[in-house]
Structure formats: C-alpha cells, structure tokens
Design an enzyme around this catalytic site. Structure first.
Site, PDB file in Angstrom:
ATOM      1  N   ASP A 294       0.866  -1.183   0.000  1.00 28.30           N
ATOM      2  CA  ASP A 294       0.000   0.000   0.000  1.00 28.30           C
ATOM      3  C   ASP A 294       0.900   1.229   0.000  1.00 28.30           C
ATOM      4  OD1 ASP A 294       0.775  -0.053   2.934  1.00 28.30           O
ATOM      5  OD2 ASP A 294      -0.363   1.806   2.796  1.00 28.30           O
ATOM      6  N   CYS A 332      -2.872   1.997 -22.206  1.00 38.68           N
ATOM      7  CA  CYS A 332      -3.655   1.872 -20.977  1.00 38.68           C
ATOM      8  C   CYS A 332      -5.144   1.819 -21.310  1.00 38.68           C
ATOM      9  CB  CYS A 332      -3.368   3.061 -20.063  1.00 38.68           C
ATOM     10  SG  CYS A 332      -4.350   3.061 -18.543  1.00 38.68           S
ATOM     11  N   CYS A 334      -7.614   2.289 -19.032  1.00 36.19           N
ATOM     12  CA  CYS A 334      -8.404   2.882 -17.947  1.00 36.19           C
ATOM     13  C   CYS A 334      -9.407   3.894 -18.514  1.00 36.19           C
ATOM     14  CB  CYS A 334      -7.482   3.544 -16.915  1.00 36.19           C
ATOM     15  SG  CYS A 334      -7.004   5.225 -17.311  1.00 36.19           S
ATOM     16  N   CYS A 337      -7.769   7.118 -19.957  1.00 38.02           N
ATOM     17  CA  CYS A 337      -7.066   6.998 -21.236  1.00 38.02           C
ATOM     18  C   CYS A 337      -8.013   6.658 -22.387  1.00 38.02           C
ATOM     19  CB  CYS A 337      -5.956   5.949 -21.119  1.00 38.02           C
ATOM     20  SG  CYS A 337      -4.598   6.510 -20.065  1.00 38.02           S
ATOM     21  N   HIS A 362      -6.345   7.021 -13.424  1.00 39.81           N
ATOM     22  CA  HIS A 362      -5.309   6.397 -14.256  1.00 39.81           C
ATOM     23  C   HIS A 362      -4.211   5.780 -13.388  1.00 39.81           C
ATOM     24  CE1 HIS A 362      -2.155   5.733 -17.205  1.00 39.81           C
ATOM     25  NE2 HIS A 362      -1.359   6.315 -16.317  1.00 39.81           N
TER      26      HIS A 362
HETATM   27 ZN   LIG Z   1      -4.874   5.258 -18.131  1.00 36.71          ZN
END
Ligand SMILES: [Zn+2]
Length: 417
Positions: A294, A332, A334, A337, A362
């Site tokens: 973490d 990517c 996500c 993106c 992201h």
């Molecule tokens: Zn991304």
C-alpha cells in the site's frame, strides 16, 4: 471459514515449531492458496481468501478512504478491479466516530464497498500527523486536533475501533519509530510492539470474521528484526506485515531488511510490505517474496499532475502536452485513457480539480494493472523475463538502473541485462 493452508516445509530454522503452531491454530477468516512460485526468485502468486471475496496477489491496495474520498469513488475503484482497499482508522475513529460507523453496518456499509477492507491501527497517523503525541507502555497519548482533549490510543482501543469498523484485515497497534532513528529506542519499540501484539490479539472481539496482522519491527538492525520475527511468528496471527521501512532510509538498507523478513516469515501466510508503492520497488519486492503493498504515492502524485506510465511518469502540466492528442498511455485501458487526451488534461488542470480526479483513476489503474501483469508472469513462469522487460522500459539505459535494485535482484538470481 477454516484455515486451509499449504503444508510446505518451513523455510528456515525459525519455522521449527511451525507444526505445533498449526496444530494450535484456530479457525481464521483467511486462507492463502499458493497458486505459483517463481523457480528463480522468491516471488509467488496466491489467492488470498478473505470474508469479502478472494484477492489475487501480489496486490497493490489503494487508500479508499481518508475521512473523505480523495479523487475517486468506490464504484470507480470497483470498476478498476480493486479487490481490497485501505480505510484510515485515525480519521474514521475521530470523525464520524466508530459508533456511527458500527450503526451503518461497519465501514463496508458506511462506504457502500462490497469488497475487502484493511484498516490500520491509527498509531502511525497519530505519530506522524499529531505533533503532541507521547508513547508509553499504555499506548499512544495525543491531543485531539478536533477538540484538544487528551486521548489514549491503547492496543485495546485501536482493536475496539477496528472491530467497530468491521474491516477484513486489522493491523496491530505498533510502536512506530522513524526508520532513520538508531540506538536503544529502536529495541524498546520492537519489544513493545511484541507486547502490544499480544494485547491486540486478546482484545479482538471478532477473530472469526476479522483478521489481525502482526507488524514486524526492528528498524534497520538485522538482529532486532530477526528477534522480532522469531517472537511474532510464534503468535497465531493470520498474516504478517513488514513495518518500519520506507521512511527515508537508504534503499540498500531497505531491501536487505525486506529480504531478511521474507526469509523468516512462514510460507503459508500473507506478507504485507507497508508503505511501498513506486513501480520499481513493487516489482523488486515481489521478487523478494512480498504479497501485499500500500502507498499514498500514486494518488498523492496524481494531485500534482503526475501520471504513472511504464517509462516513469508524465507531468500533464508540462507545455509539451498542450497540443498532444494522445492519451496519457496509449496502451492503458483505464477510463481516463479511453476518453481523454494529454492536451485535454493539460487544459483542464489549470482551473479544474476534475483533472486530478482523472489522473488519480489512471494512476490507480496503472498500479493494479502492473500487479496483475506481475502475477500473470509468475503463474506463467516468466517472471525473470518480465522484470528484464519492465526495467528496460522504465529506464533509458541499463547504466541508469538503481544500484540497490540491481543488488536486490542479483540476490534472488536475476542479473539485469
Ligand atoms: Zn490510463
């Protein structure tokens, strides 16, 4: 749920009384199934079965709450495939307070988060955020920043709050000393952390549904770390964290303490390295045998406009992105993106906090995707090749590889090309 653990040989001499401990082991709400072990390094891929579904390890755990959600909602977190996130005991224990959260069916109900939660003891934040804190054998004494009242966070109090929060994994209260401190204070803190672990174990009202993790201390002193490992691994806890690192110590000391710890931790229990979140550190520490991580870094750096990418980071505020219509990372997947360009984020950053939000999504996606790729490579027995490719992409040339990473990987039989 019964504890179903892999019956591997103890990794070392400190595991000599493992069979006794297993016989004494009560049912715990956690089981670890080792899916694959890297034949070259100490890396492993596991299924960690917790009360709110299974977690695939190695895993990065984002911070899901800090009193208020910073930059991301639980739905978005779930959409990114997050299986476990952190809740901050200190903030939640102060406001809105454990009673209200208990009424809301615990932190899961309060946040409306259906996956797993890990809560910290509250001690670290107190020591780092509250100037007026004092550690005694009773616990951590401090003045509430809200009303100035003196509060004692004892091991019992910390567990009581975490029992009210209902997290799947609770952390013991430990005596936290900065990793740059040396001398007798480190030894005192290590021994006190062992005593506090026993008090935390005794205080846990829900051992059938909440897992308590021990935190290995001992600073940068190998003998103290070993002593702490020897003592704590004799306690019947479902998992172990490696604490007291990532606080500004030399990286050379850092990785040696990590690898010493994993050498002495039982194979059949999860190993959580606290406060580690840089991509290179994650990949190297997986090679050293850690399962869980973490760090606030990915979300904190997002708020300064820094997006994490396989070649390091991309600062969306820089002029060079003002007319760049590519996404942050073309590879990517996500939501950020898929929808937004560097130029859009650059323009947005000037006057809208929504930019930070998009970059936070992201960055968390980057961390989760990185760990999924690491796991996949371990399962497919190509983790050493994965590291080679990862480092080549991260650094412009091999002579820029950090020497600590080269040494750490050499220690687990990977010679970087
Ligand atoms: Zn991304």
């Amino acid at each position: 749920m019964a504890s179903t653990i892999e019956r591997g040989a103890p990794p070392n001499a400190l595991g000599s009384n493992m069979s006794l401990k297993k016989a004494l082991s009560a049912a715990s709400p956690l089981s670890l199934r080792i899916v694959a072990e890297c034949p070259v390094t100490k890396a492993r891929a596991c299924d960690l079965i917790l009360p709110h579904a299974a977690v695939s390890t190695p895993v990065f755990m984002p911070v899901g709450t800090q009193g208020t959600l910073k930059g991301i909602t639980v739905d978005q977190l779930e959409g990114l495939g997050c299986q476990i996130c952190l809740g901050n005991t200190y903030h939640l224990g102060m406001r809105p307070g454990p009673d209200l959260i208990e009424k809301a069916s615990g932190l899961h109900g309060f946040m409306n988060w259906k996956k797993n939660l890990l809560t910290d003891s509250g001690g670290f934040q107190m020591v780092s955020l509250v100037e007026l804190s004092e550690v005694t054998e009773d616990g951590v004494k401090f003045k509430s920043p809200y009303d100035g009242k003196e509060i004692l966070l004892s091991p019992e109090k910390s567990i009581s709050i975490q029992n009210s929060l209902g997290s799947d994994i609770m952390m013991q209260l430990d005596d936290v000393v900065s990793s740059t401190v040396t001398g007798p204070r480190v030894e005192e803190a290590m021994h006190r952390s062992i005593r506090w672990l026993d008090r935390c174990i005794a205080a846990n009202k829900n051992p059938d549904r909440q897992n308590l993790f021990a935190i290995i201390q001992g600073g940068l002193n190998a003998e103290l770390r070993k002593k702490c490992l020897e003592e704590m691994t004799q306690r019947d806890v479902p998992g172990f964290a490696i604490g007291g690192l990532s606080g500004g110590e030399e990286k050379d000391d850092f990785w040696r303490m990590v690898t010493l710890s994993t050498d002495h931790l039982p194979r059949e229990k999860p190993r959580y390295l606290m406060g580690v979140g840089y991509a290179v550190d994650l990949v190297v520490c997986v090679a050293l045998g850690c399962d869980m991580f973490d760090c606030v870094f990915p979300t904190r750096t997002a708020r300064f406009g820094s997006a994490l990418v396989p070649w390091g980071s991309l600062q969306v505020k820089h002029k060079q992105y003002a007319k760049d219509l590519q996404p942050i990372d073309p590879d990517c997947h996500c939501p950020t993106c898929r929808r937004h360009s560097r130029a859009y984020l650059h323009a947005l950053f000037k006057n809208d906090t929504a930019a930070m939000h998009h970059i936070t999504i992201h960055n968390i996606s980057y961390q989760l995707t990185l760990m999924r790729s690491v796991r996949q490579s371990i399962v497919e027995k190509r983790f050493p090749e994965f590291i080679q490719a990862f480092m080549k992409r991260m650094f412009p040339s091999p002579d820029q590889y950090p020497s600590w990473a080269v040494d750490a990987l050499t220690s687990v039989n990977i010679k970087l090309e």
